[in-house]
Design a protein around this motif. Structure first.
Motif, PDB file in Angstrom:
ATOM      1  N   ILE A   1     -10.014   3.128   6.904  1.00  0.00           N
ATOM      2  CA  ILE A   1      -9.288   2.415   5.857  1.00  0.00           C
ATOM      3  C   ILE A   1     -10.020   1.132   5.489  1.00  0.00           C
ATOM      4  O   ILE A   1     -10.208   0.826   4.308  1.00  0.00           O
ATOM      5  CB  ILE A   1      -7.835   2.125   6.300  1.00  0.00           C
ATOM      6  CG1 ILE A   1      -7.071   3.449   6.516  1.00  0.00           C
ATOM      7  CG2 ILE A   1      -7.112   1.254   5.277  1.00  0.00           C
ATOM      8  CD1 ILE A   1      -5.727   3.287   7.210  1.00  0.00           C
TER       9      ILE A   1
ATOM     10  N   HIS B   1       0.581   5.034  -1.449  1.00  0.00           N
ATOM     11  CA  HIS B   1       0.039   5.855  -0.368  1.00  0.00           C
ATOM     12  C   HIS B   1       1.079   6.044   0.718  1.00  0.00           C
ATOM     13  O   HIS B   1       1.513   5.074   1.338  1.00  0.00           O
ATOM     14  CB  HIS B   1      -1.184   5.186   0.271  1.00  0.00           C
ATOM     15  CG  HIS B   1      -2.302   4.949  -0.678  1.00  0.00           C
ATOM     16  ND1 HIS B   1      -3.165   5.950  -1.063  1.00  0.00           N
ATOM     17  CD2 HIS B   1      -2.715   3.830  -1.319  1.00  0.00           C
ATOM     18  CE1 HIS B   1      -4.051   5.449  -1.894  1.00  0.00           C
ATOM     19  NE2 HIS B   1      -3.797   4.167  -2.075  1.00  0.00           N
TER      20      HIS B   1
ATOM     21  N   ARG C   1      -5.635   8.519   9.191  1.00  0.00           N
ATOM     22  CA  ARG C   1      -6.897   7.791   8.995  1.00  0.00           C
ATOM     23  C   ARG C   1      -6.957   6.641  10.001  1.00  0.00           C
ATOM     24  O   ARG C   1      -5.968   5.983  10.273  1.00  0.00           O
ATOM     25  CB  ARG C   1      -7.006   7.250   7.584  1.00  0.00           C
ATOM     26  CG  ARG C   1      -6.990   8.354   6.541  1.00  0.00           C
ATOM     27  CD  ARG C   1      -7.468   7.834   5.207  1.00  0.00           C
ATOM     28  NE  ARG C   1      -7.243   8.792   4.165  1.00  0.00           N
ATOM     29  CZ  ARG C   1      -8.057   9.809   3.887  1.00  0.00           C
ATOM     30  NH1 ARG C   1      -9.133   9.994   4.587  1.00  0.00           N
ATOM     31  NH2 ARG C   1      -7.782  10.637   2.905  1.00  0.00           N
TER      32      ARG C   1
ATOM     33  N   LEU D   1      -2.371   8.049   3.895  1.00  0.00           N
ATOM     34  CA  LEU D   1      -3.090   7.128   4.773  1.00  0.00           C
ATOM     35  C   LEU D   1      -2.906   7.576   6.216  1.00  0.00           C
ATOM     36  O   LEU D   1      -3.668   7.195   7.083  1.00  0.00           O
ATOM     37  CB  LEU D   1      -2.582   5.692   4.602  1.00  0.00           C
ATOM     38  CG  LEU D   1      -2.955   5.014   3.291  1.00  0.00           C
ATOM     39  CD1 LEU D   1      -2.313   3.640   3.209  1.00  0.00           C
ATOM     40  CD2 LEU D   1      -4.459   4.901   3.157  1.00  0.00           C
TER      41      LEU D   1
ATOM     42  N   CYS E   1       0.831  -1.212   0.000  1.00  0.00           N
ATOM     43  CA  CYS E   1       0.000   0.000   0.000  1.00  0.00           C
ATOM     44  C   CYS E   1       0.859   1.254   0.000  1.00  0.00           C
ATOM     45  O   CYS E   1       0.511   2.262  -0.610  1.00  0.00           O
ATOM     46  CB  CYS E   1      -0.930   0.029   1.214  1.00  0.00           C
ATOM     47  SG  CYS E   1      -2.082  -1.351   1.287  1.00  0.00           S
TER      48      CYS E   1
END
Length: 92
Positions: free
Chosen positions: A49, A31, A44, A41, A27
């Motif tokens: 997520i 991100h 969050r 990210l 990921c």
């Protein structure tokens, strides 16, 4: 492709002591975990997520590639990834 593998290897060495679930480090290829990134990210919650991954998987959230990526993970895997990412980003 080699540069991507090297970048992932670098991320793996800077990961927190908790081992990342399968898929979590990939990921960070797109991100960033910091809140200042273009597709962050960081900041969050795991719930946010995981909900986004579920919406991509179900096709209810517009996507370019995330719908296909999210379909590769079960709900349980998505939750584990989301929790790890949220925990890791909190330490950045």
């Amino acid at each position: 492709m080699r540069a991507f593998a090297i970048a992932l290897a670098g991320l793996a060495t800077s990961a927190p002591a908790q081992e990342a679930p399968s898929g979590a480090l990939s990921c960070t290829g797109c991100h960033a975990l910091g809140a200042e990134a273009a597709m962050p990210l960081g900041g969050r919650s795991a719930e946010e997520i995981a909900a986004a991954l579920a919406a991509y998987r179900e096709g209810t959230r517009e996507a370019t590639v995330m719908d296909r990526i999210a379909r590769g993970f079960t709900a349980e895997e998505s939750q584990a990834i989301a929790q790890w990412l949220a925990d890791h980003a909190a330490k950045e």
